[in-house]
Design an enzyme around this catalytic site. Structure first.
Site, PDB file in Angstrom:
ATOM      1  N   THR A 133      -6.139  11.554   8.602  1.00  0.00           N
ATOM      2  CA  THR A 133      -7.628  11.168   9.039  1.00  0.00           C
ATOM      3  C   THR A 133      -7.592  11.110  10.595  1.00  0.00           C
ATOM      4  O   THR A 133      -6.810  10.789  10.998  1.00  0.00           O
ATOM      5  CB  THR A 133      -8.102   9.892   8.355  1.00  0.00           C
ATOM      6  N   GLU A 135      -9.021   8.876  12.074  1.00  0.00           N
ATOM      7  CA  GLU A 135      -9.008   7.608  12.234  1.00  0.00           C
ATOM      8  C   GLU A 135      -7.617   7.409  13.075  1.00  0.00           C
ATOM      9  O   GLU A 135      -7.592   6.275  13.570  1.00  0.00           O
ATOM     10  CB  GLU A 135      -9.255   6.483  11.090  1.00  0.00           C
ATOM     11  N   TYR A 157      -6.777   0.171   7.826  1.00  0.00           N
ATOM     12  CA  TYR A 157      -6.937   1.499   7.211  1.00  0.00           C
ATOM     13  C   TYR A 157      -6.269   2.642   8.049  1.00  0.00           C
ATOM     14  O   TYR A 157      -5.227   3.333   7.529  1.00  0.00           O
ATOM     15  CB  TYR A 157      -8.583   2.092   7.082  1.00  0.00           C
ATOM     16  N   LYS A 161      -2.608   4.474   7.122  1.00  0.00           N
ATOM     17  CA  LYS A 161      -2.830   6.134   7.144  1.00  0.00           C
ATOM     18  C   LYS A 161      -1.808   6.628   8.159  1.00  0.00           C
ATOM     19  O   LYS A 161      -1.244   7.684   7.807  1.00  0.00           O
ATOM     20  CB  LYS A 161      -4.219   6.777   7.461  1.00  0.00           C
TER      21      LYS A 161
END
Ligand code: NAP
Ligand code: G4F
Length: 377
Positions: A133, A135, A157, A161
């Site tokens: 991701t 992110e 999160y 990840k």
């Protein structure tokens, strides 16, 4: 050394999600046997794949990415040639409330998949795609972001990840496994979960235009994202696994817009012209005109307000992807669906869904009335 085999057996974790449902359709059309992992739930959660159930090459298995035994058993039974690990607690804001679970699913979950492939002796024949991701870039250190941009994860999160990203690289280097990360920027659709900002906006625009909701409450309106269409992005996941050499890719459109702009354009498509006034938590979106079937009495009303409830302890505010590598090496087109087209698809879908709910509610009310009056038994 990973060799290409003639069988096409895909195992998708997260098959009931937005991406899992589009990817299943895509792979079935390509002639794959598609196996999906689903979780037991007391309520129906399979709307996105209901249309695929019963198709001869589509199979579902109960399991959970946090359960090593289940993962091992399914990989051993299915003997996949490609695994798409899409399962995750995928909501950034929720990861602040459930950080340990998020780590278990989004970090250790990736390890479980990699180890299951190794334990089952499939390293030479099975390729693995990891749903990574944008992110990871978090508190961004460079704009736009590409495969070389440093990571600075900015939520539980993203930290989980990041483990997934690195463990994939480690298994690739340590064991020569064909495993890759797609570093995907935000991708949306008419199947997007209703608490992600785009879908929250398109549903609210549809409800407000049809008199079913008074106001939409949002958090940070200035946050910037590179939003693409999920249906286009699943093709890129597949392309990543078809290369001679395993590698990681940024998948993005190369365009950036704010939450405010998404909101303005979505409401406009629903027939409502918004003007934003004020700043920060005092900013509001006011209706300054209507078109189509939208109610003229909306003009002058405040339809969007900021609620600090939707602010995050740390927020990622400047995501903008550079998809040059994916375009050049995979031949993937990052601009197949434009930003305006994406909004049109989502708003049209939600306008129809809200209207259909209305029709269904009318039938239910009529039925109740008929039953009461003894017109139907
Ligand atoms: P989504 O709609 O939230 O779907 C997540 C899927 O994971 C659902 O099928 C969910 O099952 C499943 N899942 C969650 N926890 C699980 C567990 N413990 N065991 C097994 N399955 C579990 O997410 P999405 O938008 O399709 O995203 C797919 C993947 O890409 C995710 O890993 C996400 O983090 C990543 N990603 C998404 C985007 C994006 O913009 N959409 C961008 C970058 C990366 P239930 O239906 O049972 O909840
Ligand atoms: O739609 P969002 O919740 O998506 P976010 O946080 O970017 O995460 C999504 O994309 C990631 C890829 O970059 C995926 F990895 C992840 O799984 C997920 O699919 O929020 C987008 C932005 C944020 O800055 C948020 O603060 O919109 C801002 N926002 C403003 N008001 C809101 C709201 N977000 C949500 N969910 N709800 C609001 O009311």
């Amino acid at each position: 050394m990973n060799t290409r085999v003639n069988k096409h057996i895909a195992l998708i974790t997260g098959v009931t999600g937005q991406d899992g449902s589009f990817l299943s359709e895509f792979l079935l059309d390509k002639g794959y046997d598609v196996h999906g992992i689903i979780r037991r739930s007391s309520v129906d959660f399979r709307q996105r794949i209901a249309h695929l159930e019963g198709r001869p090459h589509f199979h579902l298995h109960y399991g959970d990415i946090t359960d090593s035994m289940a993962v091992l058993q399914i990989v051993s039974k299915v003997q996949p040639t490609e695994i798409y690990n899409l399962a995750a607690q995928s909501h950034v804001q929720v990861s602040f409330d459930a950080p340990e679970y998020t780590a278990n699913a989004d970090a250790t979950g990736v390890l479980r998949i990699l180890e299951a492939v190794r334990q089952c002796g499939l390293t030479a024949t099975c390729r693995i795609y990891q749903a990574s991701t944008s992110e990871l870039y978090g508190k961004v250190e460079q704009v736009p972001q590409n495969e070389q941009t440093p990571f600075h994860p900015y939520s539980p999160y993203a930290v989980a990840k990041l483990y997934g990203y690195w463990i994939v690289r480690e298994y690739r280097e340590a064991y020569g496994m064909y495993c890759c990360s797609g570093i995907l920027f935000n991708h949306e659709s008419e199947r997007r979960g209703e608490t992600f900002v785009t879908r929250k906006i398109t549903l609210a625009a549809a409800r407000i235009a049809q008199g079913k909701q008074d106001c939409l409450y949002l958090g940070n309106l200035s946050s910037l994202r590179d939003w693409g269409y999920a249906r286009d992005y699943v093709e890129c996941m597949w392309l990543i696994l078809q290369q001679d050499k395993a590698d990681d890719f940024v998948v993005a459109t190369g365009e950036q817009h704010s939450v405010r702009e998404f909101c303005q354009r979505a409401f406009r498509h629903a027939g409502i012209e918004l003007e934003f006034r004020g700043e920060g938590a005092d900013e509001t979106g006011i209706c300054i005109g209507v078109s189509g079937n939208a109610d003229p009495r909306l003009v002058g009303r405040t339809l969007v307000e900021v609620s600090p409830d939707f602010y995050r302890p740390t927020d990622v505010v400047n995501l903008w992807g550079d998809p040059t590598k994916a375009r050049r090496l995979l031949g993937w087109n990052p601009q197949r669906t434009s930003f305006d087209e994406l909004i049109r698809i989502m708003v049209d879908h939600d306008m129809a869904e809200v209207a259909a709910d209305d029709a269904a509610a009318r039938v239910r009310t009529n039925l109740a009335e008929y039953l009461e009056k003894g017109i139907v038994k």
